[in-house]
Design a protein around this motif. Structure first.
Motif, PDB file in Angstrom:
ATOM      1  N   TRP A 143       1.043  -1.073  -0.306  1.00 24.45           N
ATOM      2  CA  TRP A 143      -0.311  -0.185   0.042  1.00 24.45           C
ATOM      3  C   TRP A 143       0.770   0.973  -0.094  1.00 24.45           C
ATOM      4  CZ3 TRP A 143      -5.465   0.269  -0.192  1.00 24.45           C
ATOM      5  CH2 TRP A 143      -6.268  -1.298   0.053  1.00 24.45           C
TER       6      TRP A 143
ATOM      7  N   ASN B 292      -9.687  -4.073   4.934  1.00 24.34           N
ATOM      8  CA  ASN B 292      -9.875  -2.916   4.103  1.00 24.34           C
ATOM      9  C   ASN B 292      -9.225  -1.453   4.935  1.00 24.34           C
ATOM     10  OD1 ASN B 292     -12.821  -3.475   5.752  1.00 24.34           O
ATOM     11  ND2 ASN B 292     -13.626  -2.724   3.870  1.00 24.34           N
ATOM     12  N   ARG B 293      -9.465  -1.498   5.852  1.00 22.46           N
ATOM     13  CA  ARG B 293      -9.935  -0.464   6.819  1.00 22.46           C
ATOM     14  C   ARG B 293      -7.722   0.312   6.871  1.00 22.46           C
ATOM     15  NH1 ARG B 293      -9.310  -1.119  13.038  1.00 22.46           N
ATOM     16  NH2 ARG B 293      -8.581   1.004  13.950  1.00 22.46           N
TER      17      ARG B 293
ATOM     18  N   VAL C 278     -11.901   0.847   2.361  1.00 14.26           N
ATOM     19  CA  VAL C 278     -11.590   1.388   0.957  1.00 14.26           C
ATOM     20  C   VAL C 278     -11.852  -0.295   0.368  1.00 14.26           C
ATOM     21  CG1 VAL C 278      -9.533   0.940  -0.652  1.00 14.26           C
ATOM     22  CG2 VAL C 278      -9.294   2.583   1.207  1.00 14.26           C
ATOM     23  N   ASP C 279     -13.108   0.291  -0.426  1.00 12.41           N
ATOM     24  CA  ASP C 279     -13.759  -1.015  -1.389  1.00 12.41           C
ATOM     25  C   ASP C 279     -12.811  -1.260  -2.913  1.00 12.41           C
ATOM     26  OD1 ASP C 279     -15.663  -0.871  -0.102  1.00 12.41           O
ATOM     27  OD2 ASP C 279     -17.574  -0.292  -1.220  1.00 12.41           O
ATOM     28  N   THR C 280     -12.257  -2.496  -3.185  1.00 13.32           N
ATOM     29  CA  THR C 280     -11.870  -2.957  -3.337  1.00 13.32           C
ATOM     30  C   THR C 280     -12.289  -3.132  -4.630  1.00 13.32           C
ATOM     31  OG1 THR C 280     -11.204  -5.242  -3.103  1.00 13.32           O
ATOM     32  CG2 THR C 280      -9.319  -2.799  -2.424  1.00 13.32           C
TER      33      THR C 280
ATOM     34  N   LEU D 224      -9.711   1.122  -6.098  1.00  7.96           N
ATOM     35  CA  LEU D 224      -9.928   2.079  -5.082  1.00  7.96           C
ATOM     36  C   LEU D 224     -11.015   3.040  -5.625  1.00  7.96           C
ATOM     37  CD1 LEU D 224      -6.982   1.969  -3.606  1.00  7.96           C
ATOM     38  CD2 LEU D 224      -8.507  -0.480  -4.469  1.00  7.96           C
TER      39      LEU D 224
END
Length: 361
Positions: free
Chosen positions: A99, A207-208, A229-231, A237
């Motif tokens: 990331w 996803n946090r 976050v949605d992937t 993203l």
């Protein structure tokens, strides 16, 4: 709450050093100011705040780096302006992904510091176009088959694809949300080193994401942003909701980097400006299991101060962290310094020493 001590405690002393080689040592390589790092197995990923590249170093048991690879972000991500300064300020590895976060900061042109050189006020008043610094991304990591325990970033690996918050003419969705935030909106209009928005550090749990803020510091409280976050399957993203805010009592310091250590969160704290001032390492115990919950009212969190870190005057500003030590070994932390002191450099401007410190149990 009254402080138990009126003076900063003495700084811890490094227990060792790691030699980082980011060039061929011929003296022609650029001088590096490292602002972020993370270790994955025997690979150390680092990045500087004045380039748009990732550096990958293979580590030896002797505590030095050997093979070095450089990866242009434009080869891994769909940057709106390839090659421009991204100002990478945070790296975090989590379950096969790397990331990356840029500062999302506004910046002022640096005046000429030549003695007796006058400063043009109109040029000083002009702010850079810093939209390329609006980067929040993740990139697949692949283990080398010929060197187990070492990793490299790729654009795609099977059904895993590199992706980011889409960059727009306004920066990205996170930048847009900050401009609408009741607390942070005033700070989006001023340069980072003068109290404006300056994201430094990223920590990941599922996803946090925790995003540290060097600035602003508000009424002596540092700010930690948390986003979910949605992937998408193509790697892109999305932010389904605005970031939540956590207020941290770091004794007036801002956040310079973050590292997740199991369920805990390590926080590198330092001055918000370019001041050569106090730097310390804090820990927020059980952060992973304490997601943000308040939108309009929040608690003040008081992380535990672990150690104070040495700094120079105009040099050696602690800027980045990387967890150190193999399984079964005592845990240590590698501290990367911005503006490294001249004595750190060995065999040219791209080969230098970083300090190791023991982490309290």
């Amino acid at each position: 709450m009254q402080r138990p001590h009126l003076r900063w405690p003495p700084a811890a002393q490094p227990v060792g050093q790691v030699l980082l080689s980011l060039g061929d040592g011929d003296g022609e390589d650029p001088k590096h100011n490292l602002s972020a790092g993370t270790r994955v197995g025997d690979t150390l990923f680092v990045a500087g705040d004045e380039m748009a590249v990732l550096e990958a170093l293979t580590l030896h048991a002797s505590g030095r780096s050997a093979a070095h690879e450089r990866y242009a972000l434009a080869d891994l991500l769909d940057l709106r302006r390839p090659g421009e300064e991204v100002d990478i300020e945070g790296l975090s590895a989590d379950v096969g992904w790397l990331w990356i976060v840029g500062s999302h900061a506004r910046a002022r042109h640096k005046p000429d510091k030549t003695p007796d050189m006058p400063i043009e006020l109109a040029k000083l008043a002009d702010l850079k176009d810093t939209r390329p610094r609006c980067v929040l991304a993740r990139i697949p990591l692949v283990e080398r088959t010929d060197a187990p325990g070492t990793f490299y970033p790729v654009r795609s690996d099977g059904d895993r694809h590199a992706g980011m918050l889409r960059q727009t003419k306004h920066g990205n969705k996170l930048a847009e949300m900050l401009r609408l935030d009741v607390l942070l909106e005033p700070f989006t209009r001023i340069p980072a080193k003068e109290g404006g928005i300056d994201i430094e550090g990223i920590a990941v749990t599922g996803n946090r994401l925790g995003l540290g803020m060097r600035g602003p510091v508000i009424r002596d409280y540092a700010v930690l942003l948390e986003v979910v976050v949605d992937t998408r399957s193509n790697g892109i993203l999305k932010l389904p909701s605005p970031p939540m805010k956590r207020l941290l009592d770091l004794e007036g310091l801002g956040i310079r980097d973050l590292k997740r250590r199991g369920d805990d969160l390590l926080i590198l704290a330092g001055p918000t400006s370019s001041l050569s001032g106090p730097c310390a390492l804090y820990t927020w115990r059980n952060w992973v299991n304490e997601p943000a919950s308040g939108a309009e009212t929040v608690a003040v969190h008081r992380p535990e101060r672990l150690i104070d870190l040495p700094h120079g005057r105009g040099v050696d500003h602690p800027e980045g962290l990387a967890l150190w030590g193999r399984e079964g070994e005592k845990e240590q932390i590698l501290v990367l310094c911005d503006s490294p002191a001249p004595e750190r450099f060995k065999k040219g401007p791209s080969t230098f020493l970083a300090d190791l410190f023991d982490l309290p149990d």
